[in-house]
Design a protein around this motif. Structure first.
Motif, short mmCIF file in Angstrom:
data_model
loop_
_atom_site.label_atom_id
_atom_site.label_comp_id
_atom_site.label_asym_id
_atom_site.label_seq_id
_atom_site.Cartn_x
_atom_site.Cartn_y
_atom_site.Cartn_z
N ARG A 128 27.30 109.91 46.68
CA ARG A 128 28.11 109.43 45.55
C ARG A 128 29.34 108.69 46.05
NH1 ARG A 128 27.01 114.76 43.35
NH2 ARG A 128 29.18 115.40 43.66
N PRO A 180 27.35 114.71 47.34
CA PRO A 180 28.68 114.12 47.20
C PRO A 180 28.89 112.95 48.15
CG PRO A 180 28.82 116.52 47.38
CD PRO A 180 27.40 116.14 47.68
N TRP A 234 22.76 108.52 40.00
CA TRP A 234 22.80 109.98 39.88
C TRP A 234 22.25 110.60 41.15
CZ3 TRP A 234 23.99 112.89 35.30
CH2 TRP A 234 23.74 114.26 35.41
N ASP A 261 22.67 114.26 43.84
CA ASP A 261 23.31 115.57 44.02
C ASP A 261 24.19 115.60 45.26
OD1 ASP A 261 20.72 115.47 45.50
OD2 ASP A 261 21.43 117.41 46.24
N THR A 321 29.08 106.01 38.86
CA THR A 321 28.58 107.15 39.63
C THR A 321 29.28 108.40 39.16
OG1 THR A 321 28.24 105.71 41.55
CG2 THR A 321 28.26 108.08 41.95
N PRO A 322 28.66 109.12 38.22
CA PRO A 322 29.34 110.30 37.67
C PRO A 322 29.25 111.48 38.64
CG PRO A 322 27.17 110.07 36.68
CD PRO A 322 27.34 108.90 37.61
N GLU A 323 30.15 112.43 38.46
CA GLU A 323 30.05 113.68 39.19
C GLU A 323 28.78 114.40 38.74
OE1 GLU A 323 32.07 115.37 41.77
OE2 GLU A 323 32.01 113.19 41.85
N ARG A 362 30.29 104.82 45.26
CA ARG A 362 31.54 104.44 44.57
C ARG A 362 32.31 103.43 45.39
NH1 ARG A 362 32.63 110.32 43.38
NH2 ARG A 362 31.57 110.65 41.41
#
Lengths: 80, 774
Positions: free
Chosen positions: B523, B520, B516, B518, B535-537, B527
């Motif tokens: 993330r 992008p 998690w 913040d 790895t969720p949005e 991924r």
């Protein structure tokens, strides 16, 4: 506006996709009676596909009535 | 172009007028040509129409969107007419022009046309482009996937359909995508162990829609489903007939979705006309019907059963007066649901009440049903609702299979607090007070709730450690303390590297982790580097953080066990132990270390009073697990009834109590009482390498001898993760009695007369006895 020929072609495409057939496997006048794969479940898939493709929402009566390419064209042209 | 624009000649100075007229003419000219072309197509003069449209297309770069759109429509129309007259090459030219003018509108038509003419390679590229331009069109994905299938590029086709699911999560697509997914999956190699699943769906409606949604949601969750569907209202027959398709499909999970009008018919028409007493009687009668069905099912199957609860009606007959009624329509359904929850909790194992009422509420009850679908096809749910329901089923399935995520790895800045500790300073990061600060505290509160139910929290932050730690130490508003985290990496190294280190420290798989952050960019890096990590949005607006966390339904467990509540402490202690072990290994005094741990082992038969934990261990333990047999509570009870003993081992040492961490299931085998067979032998990874399995084998050998057996036998079934258990039987004096063949694995036997299993000197073993067994 779309000519009949173009609309007919588009409807045939949607029918073929929904019933998991190639377009040239469809008879000239595809309907629930002439196409073996047109089950009640496939019919719903077809209805949902038509709603998506033509950006319309059918009434219950229309849903039930869309049992052939001809009927589909009738309903769609009323909506045009 | 020389014709004057209508009415454009008489006013104002001539020079200005001429300029305006010229501009107007330029705008009008293509429209006039399009009208001409349209008339030409109508008259069948297709070549002339093609020429006119071509001329408009030459200057299309200057044209406004309306002209572009109309030009493209006319080109598509022209292509249709040309195809109709058997001129596919000319039609192709028109379509290519259309695809240049307005790709979003015409590229699919061109791809279709080329596909029809056998130009498969180019069609494939065009479908890929169509997917890129219009990812929301399910048929683009389907067409592309179909060509890939035809070319036997099956993994790509599968990925294509799965990709369609990710951009079209809404609904309505399941009925279309499910057949494609099933078709391709059926031609792919067998899935990994624990990933294939047999599901049966029973209910009081047409269930094909739910079936399709279940197929789709299973594939999204990495599962390969096989579905059995009962006919409309056939649920009772299927359950009561031992020869029905329900049992024939050997289900792992069964969904029982029955409308309340079937179980509680008198309460559905005009319940307020019944006396209070009569309503209560009806509830009793209905609950008894459900009990009878579930009991009959449980006698015949140990599968996980999901019983839908009843939906509280939105519009009771009495309207706003319903709440005044002592047992109004709403209150009655609430009472029924309470009774059903109690029933499955107290009387049955592995039966869970699926909260359809809650799912409908989340979906919005008004849009949870589609009256057209119900009346035309007997389908009780809207597409969106059917998808949400299937997602809820799959949550249970994942938890049952031990596929839920275990650890949430968190960033700090702009996640746990507002602002950046290293720049703003510990005193000034936002926590509570402001709207932004309150949003982050709200997020922390939710994290604390997750931790309390057994989810491990970890920190992965790019920061100077002292800056980050200062926030924890100096800001009283912080709800989470540093020791709420099972592991932390606060440094400037790449985050994938840190996540791998955290996984190693906690000894859990990357596929158990959620990342998690913040940022992008972080993330995207995660991924790409570690696709197994989820790895969720993450929403950019801090107000939405809490909601996004709550809706991330990947940490489910079917029931809270004692070990879940304490999990962070258990893992921290384990990490301490391992660090100490590493120190001692370095100096070569492992036995000293083990003795120093002062390990106490307690072994109880009959599951040690916690079949839920025993079942959980069989599903979640992958490393020291000799057979990999996954057992539900109900299945364990079946084994017990068949004479197997279920040994539960608890382990404690001076660092703390690890809880129930070992399981052995053994008893007289099919060959008679002379040989005891070991069905299950496993240790949680927390206690591997400490010799505690010897205590378990010692106990099983002792009990087998006392029961008159001469041999103790077991199998080792290799999986991709259970190498740590490979030499277990050899190390304990077992002889290889049969080599591995097919799926059977090697068979090992221990002669109980000649080879006792010693207990290591560093263990203190307490063997408990079960009054029922003795």
């Amino acid at each position: 506006m779309r000519s009949d020929a173009a609309l007919v072609a588009q409807v045939r495409t949607v029918i073929a996709e929904s019933l998991d057939l190639d377009e040239d496997q469809l008879p000239d006048e595809p309907s629930q009676d002439t196409v073996a794969g047109w089950s009640s479940l496939a019919h719903l898939v077809l209805v949902l596909n038509l709603e998506e493709r033509f950006g319309v929402s059918f009434s219950m009566d229309e849903m039930v009535a869309l049992t052939s390419a001809r009927r589909i064209l009738e309903v769609l042209s009323r909506r045009a | 172009m020389t014709s004057p624009a209508p009415g454009g000649s008489a006013t104002g100075p001539a020079g200005v007028l001429d300029g305006e007229v010229a501009a107007a003419l330029l705008a009008v000219e293509p429209r006039q040509r399009l009208l001409t072309a349209s008339a030409l197509i109508g008259a069948g003069a297709l070549d002339a129409a093609a020429e006119t449209l071509g001329a408009v297309a030459e200057r299309v770069d200057d044209a406004d969107p309306v002209v572009r759109g109309e030009l493209c429509e006319q080109l598509l129309r022209l292509a249709g007419e040309l195809t109709g007259r058997g001129r596919p090459a000319a039609a192709e030219d028109a379509l290519r022009l259309g695809a240049r003018v307005l790709p979003g509108r015409a590229i699919a038509a061109l791809a279709h046309h080329l596909q029809g003419r056998g130009e498969v390679t180019e069609a494939l590229a065009l479908w890929a482009e169509a997917v890129r331009i219009g990812p929301g069109e399910v048929r683009h994905h389907l067409q592309r996937g179909r060509i890939l299938e035809a070319q036997l590029r099956l993994p790509e086709a599968y990925a294509c359909y799965l990709g369609a699911l990710e951009v079209l999560p809404g609904a309505g697509q399941a009925l279309r995508l499910a057949p494609a997914l099933e078709r391709v999956a059926g031609r792919l190699p067998e899935p990994a162990a624990g990933r294939s699943v047999s599901i049966a769906v029973l209910g009081s409606a047409t269930l094909d829609q739910l079936r399709a949604c279940l197929v789709v949601q299973c594939h999204r969750a990495g599962l390969r489903p096989r579905l059995h569907l009962a006919g409309f209202d056939q649920y009772a027959q299927e359950i009561l007939d031992p020869g029905s398709g329900l049992y024939g499909c050997a289900p792992d999970m069964v969904v029982l979705a029955v409308h309340r009008s079937r179980f509680f018919p008198r309460l559905c028409d005009s319940p307020h006309q019944l006396s209070l007493e009569a309503r209560r009687t009806e509830i009793e009668r209905g609950v008894a019907t459900v009990r009878g069905l579930v009991a009959a099912f449980r006698e015949r199957s140990g599968a996980l059963l999901l019983l839908h609860n009843m939906v509280v009606p939105q519009n009771p007959a009495l309207g706003i007066a319903d709440a005044r009624d002592q047992l109004g329509e709403g209150a009655m359904v609430v009472e029924i649901n309470r009774r059903l929850a109690e029933l499955v909790r107290t009387e049955f194992r592995d039966v869970h009440l699926l909260d359809e009422d809650g799912v409908q509420a989340r979906c919005g009850k008004a849009s949870a049903t589609d009256p057209r679908l119900w009346l035309v096809a007997g389908m009780p749910w809207s597409d969106a609702m059917a998808m949400a329901l299937a997602a809820e089923h799959v949550r249970h399935l994942r938890a049952h299979r031990g596929l839920s995520r275990k650890c949430l790895v968190l960033d700090l800045d702009d996640t746990l607090w507002g602002g950046v500790a290293g720049e703003d300073g510990a005193a000034r990061v936002e926590l509570g007070g402001s709207a932004r600060g309150s949003a982050h505290l709200q997020f922390q509160r939710e994290l604390r709730r997750l931790r309390a139910r057994g989810v491990l929290l970890a920190i992965c932050s790019k920061n100077n450690p002292e800056d980050a730690v200062a926030v924890f130490e100096t800001r009283r508003e912080m709800l989470l303390r540093l020791d709420d985290f099972a592991a932390a990496r606060i440094n400037w190294r790449p985050k994938p590297e840190n996540v791998v280190a955290i996984a190693a420290e906690l000894d859990i798989g990357l596929d158990s982790m959620v990342f998690w952050d913040d940022s992008p960019a972080e993330r995207a890096q995660m991924r790409a580097a570690l696709p197994a990590v989820l790895t969720p949005e993450v929403p950019g607006d801090p107000a939405l953080l809490r909601q996004a966390l709550v809706e991330l339904t990947v940490f489910d467990s079917l029931a809270l066990t004692e070990e879940d509540r304490d999990r962070t402490r258990l893992y921290r202690e384990q990490a301490d132990r391992r660090r100490r072990e590493d120190d001692i290994r370095g100096s070569g005094r492992l036995e000293d270390h083990l003795a120093e741990l002062r390990t106490v082992v307690e072994i109880a038969p009959s599951g040690g009073g916690s079949l839920a934990r025993v079942s959980q261990l069989t599903r979640k333990t992958s490393q020291f697990n000799l057979t990999g047999l996954r057992l539900s509570e109900a299945e364990i009870e079946v084994l017990q009834r068949a004479g197997r003993r279920v040994y539960a081992m608890r382990v404690a040492d001076r660092f703390g109590d690890s809880g129930l961490v070992g399981v052995g299931i053994a008893g007289p085998g099919p060959a008679g009482a002379g040989t005891w067979e070991i069905d299950v032998l496993l240790l949680s990874c927390r206690v591997i390498g400490r010799g505690v399995e010897s205590a378990l084998l010692h106990r099983m050998a002792r009990d087998a001898r006392e029961a008159g057996a001469a041999r103790l036998a077991g199998r080792y079934l290799p999986t991709d993760r259970n190498r740590p258990a490979r030499d277990c039987y050899r190390d304990h004096g077992f002889r290889e009695a049969a080599e591995a063949s097919g799926d059977a694995g090697a068979r090992w036997e221990l002669d109980l007369e000649t080879s006792p299993v010693p207990v290591p000197a560093w263990l203190e073993v307490r063997n408990l006895v079960d009054p029922e067994v003795v």
